[in-house]
Each structure stands twice: as C-alpha cells, then as structure tokens.
Design a protein around this motif. Structure first.
Motif, PDB file in Angstrom:
ATOM      1  N   SER A  11      83.125  34.111  75.164  1.00  0.00           N
ATOM      2  CA  SER A  11      83.479  33.933  73.757  1.00  0.00           C
ATOM      3  C   SER A  11      82.940  32.601  73.256  1.00  0.00           C
ATOM      4  O   SER A  11      82.614  31.707  74.035  1.00  0.00           O
ATOM      5  CB  SER A  11      84.983  34.012  73.568  1.00  0.00           C
ATOM      6  OG  SER A  11      85.609  33.004  74.316  1.00  0.00           O
ATOM      7  N   ALA A  12      82.835  32.495  71.959  1.00  0.00           N
ATOM      8  CA  ALA A  12      82.302  31.281  71.342  1.00  0.00           C
ATOM      9  C   ALA A  12      83.011  31.055  70.018  1.00  0.00           C
ATOM     10  O   ALA A  12      83.689  31.943  69.497  1.00  0.00           O
ATOM     11  CB  ALA A  12      80.795  31.414  71.120  1.00  0.00           C
ATOM     12  N   SER A  13      82.831  29.876  69.486  1.00  0.00           N
ATOM     13  CA  SER A  13      83.369  29.541  68.178  1.00  0.00           C
ATOM     14  C   SER A  13      82.204  29.122  67.291  1.00  0.00           C
ATOM     15  O   SER A  13      81.459  28.203  67.626  1.00  0.00           O
ATOM     16  CB  SER A  13      84.380  28.405  68.293  1.00  0.00           C
ATOM     17  OG  SER A  13      84.941  28.123  67.036  1.00  0.00           O
ATOM     18  N   ALA A  14      82.019  29.834  66.188  1.00  0.00           N
ATOM     19  CA  ALA A  14      80.949  29.527  65.244  1.00  0.00           C
ATOM     20  C   ALA A  14      81.426  28.433  64.295  1.00  0.00           C
ATOM     21  O   ALA A  14      82.526  28.503  63.747  1.00  0.00           O
ATOM     22  CB  ALA A  14      80.566  30.767  64.451  1.00  0.00           C
TER      23      ALA A  14
ATOM     24  N   LEU B 155      76.750  28.483  69.044  1.00  0.00           N
ATOM     25  CA  LEU B 155      76.403  29.786  69.599  1.00  0.00           C
ATOM     26  C   LEU B 155      75.247  29.739  70.591  1.00  0.00           C
ATOM     27  O   LEU B 155      74.772  30.781  71.045  1.00  0.00           O
ATOM     28  CB  LEU B 155      76.061  30.765  68.469  1.00  0.00           C
ATOM     29  CG  LEU B 155      77.148  30.969  67.416  1.00  0.00           C
ATOM     30  CD1 LEU B 155      76.677  31.946  66.354  1.00  0.00           C
ATOM     31  CD2 LEU B 155      78.438  31.437  68.055  1.00  0.00           C
ATOM     32  N   ASP B 156      74.784  28.537  70.939  1.00  0.00           N
ATOM     33  CA  ASP B 156      73.605  28.418  71.805  1.00  0.00           C
ATOM     34  C   ASP B 156      73.790  29.099  73.156  1.00  0.00           C
ATOM     35  O   ASP B 156      72.892  29.817  73.623  1.00  0.00           O
ATOM     36  CB  ASP B 156      73.234  26.946  72.014  1.00  0.00           C
ATOM     37  CG  ASP B 156      72.718  26.284  70.754  1.00  0.00           C
ATOM     38  OD1 ASP B 156      72.448  26.998  69.768  1.00  0.00           O
ATOM     39  OD2 ASP B 156      72.590  25.052  70.757  1.00  0.00           O
ATOM     40  N   ASP B 157      74.915  28.890  73.816  1.00  0.00           N
ATOM     41  CA  ASP B 157      75.141  29.490  75.140  1.00  0.00           C
ATOM     42  C   ASP B 157      75.227  31.009  75.051  1.00  0.00           C
ATOM     43  O   ASP B 157      74.663  31.724  75.888  1.00  0.00           O
ATOM     44  CB  ASP B 157      76.397  28.930  75.791  1.00  0.00           C
ATOM     45  CG  ASP B 157      76.253  27.471  76.195  1.00  0.00           C
ATOM     46  OD1 ASP B 157      75.111  26.970  76.263  1.00  0.00           O
ATOM     47  OD2 ASP B 157      77.297  26.822  76.427  1.00  0.00           O
TER      48      ASP B 157
ATOM     49  N   PHE C 209      85.022  29.885  62.978  1.00  0.00           N
ATOM     50  CA  PHE C 209      85.672  31.158  63.285  1.00  0.00           C
ATOM     51  C   PHE C 209      85.286  31.607  64.690  1.00  0.00           C
ATOM     52  O   PHE C 209      84.212  31.273  65.184  1.00  0.00           O
ATOM     53  CB  PHE C 209      85.342  32.240  62.248  1.00  0.00           C
ATOM     54  CG  PHE C 209      83.874  32.564  62.124  1.00  0.00           C
ATOM     55  CD1 PHE C 209      83.288  33.551  62.899  1.00  0.00           C
ATOM     56  CD2 PHE C 209      83.087  31.888  61.209  1.00  0.00           C
ATOM     57  CE1 PHE C 209      81.949  33.851  62.780  1.00  0.00           C
ATOM     58  CE2 PHE C 209      81.741  32.180  61.076  1.00  0.00           C
ATOM     59  CZ  PHE C 209      81.173  33.176  61.864  1.00  0.00           C
ATOM     60  N   PRO C 210      86.178  32.359  65.339  1.00  0.00           N
ATOM     61  CA  PRO C 210      85.860  32.848  66.682  1.00  0.00           C
ATOM     62  C   PRO C 210      84.861  34.003  66.604  1.00  0.00           C
ATOM     63  O   PRO C 210      84.916  34.829  65.690  1.00  0.00           O
ATOM     64  CB  PRO C 210      87.208  33.334  67.218  1.00  0.00           C
ATOM     65  CG  PRO C 210      87.996  33.668  66.000  1.00  0.00           C
ATOM     66  CD  PRO C 210      87.523  32.731  64.920  1.00  0.00           C
ATOM     67  N   VAL C 211      83.945  34.048  67.557  1.00  0.00           N
ATOM     68  CA  VAL C 211      83.013  35.165  67.673  1.00  0.00           C
ATOM     69  C   VAL C 211      83.660  36.153  68.639  1.00  0.00           C
ATOM     70  O   VAL C 211      83.886  35.833  69.803  1.00  0.00           O
ATOM     71  CB  VAL C 211      81.638  34.688  68.182  1.00  0.00           C
ATOM     72  CG1 VAL C 211      80.699  35.869  68.386  1.00  0.00           C
ATOM     73  CG2 VAL C 211      81.044  33.678  67.214  1.00  0.00           C
TER      74      VAL C 211
ATOM     75  N   ARG D 287      82.637  43.717  73.128  1.00  0.00           N
ATOM     76  CA  ARG D 287      83.731  42.774  72.873  1.00  0.00           C
ATOM     77  C   ARG D 287      83.630  41.597  73.829  1.00  0.00           C
ATOM     78  O   ARG D 287      83.232  41.752  74.975  1.00  0.00           O
ATOM     79  CB  ARG D 287      85.085  43.452  73.029  1.00  0.00           C
ATOM     80  CG  ARG D 287      85.300  44.621  72.107  1.00  0.00           C
ATOM     81  CD  ARG D 287      85.740  44.159  70.753  1.00  0.00           C
ATOM     82  NE  ARG D 287      85.842  45.338  69.877  1.00  0.00           N
ATOM     83  CZ  ARG D 287      85.574  45.279  68.595  1.00  0.00           C
ATOM     84  NH1 ARG D 287      85.216  44.161  68.044  1.00  0.00           N
ATOM     85  NH2 ARG D 287      85.688  46.356  67.851  1.00  0.00           N
ATOM     86  N   LEU D 288      84.002  40.428  73.374  1.00  0.00           N
ATOM     87  CA  LEU D 288      83.973  39.228  74.209  1.00  0.00           C
ATOM     88  C   LEU D 288      85.381  38.876  74.670  1.00  0.00           C
ATOM     89  O   LEU D 288      86.354  39.211  74.071  1.00  0.00           O
ATOM     90  CB  LEU D 288      83.361  38.055  73.443  1.00  0.00           C
ATOM     91  CG  LEU D 288      81.943  38.279  72.969  1.00  0.00           C
ATOM     92  CD1 LEU D 288      81.464  37.088  72.146  1.00  0.00           C
ATOM     93  CD2 LEU D 288      81.006  38.490  74.148  1.00  0.00           C
TER      94      LEU D 288
END
Length: 125
Positions: A25-28, A49-51, A98-100, A124-125
């Motif tokens: 998961s990531a946070s934009a 979002l790079d990773d 926001f969460p991705v 889904r992450l």
C-alpha cells in the motif's frame, strides 16, 4: 496511472502478474500547486508512489511496449479543455493526501467525444 504498457492481446497474464507481485500500500501526496501542461491540461503532482510504481513496472515488464527510459513522475489530471486555456487556474495551492487502495489494469477507448476507461482487473493492496 502507469500509462506505458500499451495494448496487449490477452490481459489475463498481466492480471496474473499483478496478483502475484509483492505490491505494498502507499499514500499519495498531492501538491504543492496545480499546474498547466500546455493550454488544455490542468494537473497536480503526486508523490509517494515511487515504490509502488517500481513494483508494478517490475511485475509487468514483459508485457506491451518496453517501458520508457525515464523516472516515474506521478500526476493527477484535474481537467482537460477542448477550447480555450486552463492556464488561468494554474498556481492554485493544493495540499492533500489519500491512501492508494488498489492497482487497476485499464483499457482506454479513445474517441471523438473523449476517452472512456474500462477496468479489466483490480488488484487490492
């Protein structure tokens, strides 16, 4: 959105590669301001979002067109103008996060009335 895969005959192997990939998961993070790309596109930069982008690139590297030899630059298209200019809206401050929650495999249908996007698979992450 990672837009370099190109068209593939069968999206099922791409979907399977996404499902098997170790995606986190990531946070934009949006901002710091809205910018114009030319006269007709308004966008905002997205960091964080790079990773995730690197993991998706690694999982899908054998499908579609070869990936561009340039670093990932996340952005969100805010508006497109058919006529006139959006440049007057550029420079507005924006600070949002926001969460991705997922990665989507999307087919774009381009036409004279604009683009329509069809989700082919959701991971889904």
């Amino acid at each position: 959105t990672l837009r370099f895969l190109g068209e593939v005959d069968d999206p099922a192997p791409v979907a399977a590669a996404l499902d098997a990939a170790p995606l986190s998961s990531a946070s934009a993070v949006l901002g710091p301001q809205v910018a114009a790309l030319g006269r007709g596109v308004l966008m905002v930069s997205v960091d964080g979002l790079d990773d995730l982008a690197a993991a998706v690139t690694e999982a899908t590297h054998g499908f579609g067109r070869p990936r561009p030899d340039r670093p990932f630059r996340g952005h969100l298209t805010v508006a497109r103008a058919r006529r006139g200019s959006v440049r007057g809206l550029a420079g507005e401050a924006i600070d949002a996060r926001f969460p991705v929650e997922d990665v989507r495999l999307v087919r774009s249908h381009l036409g004279p009335d604009g683009a329509r996007h069809e989700d082919l698979h959701v991971r889904r992450l």
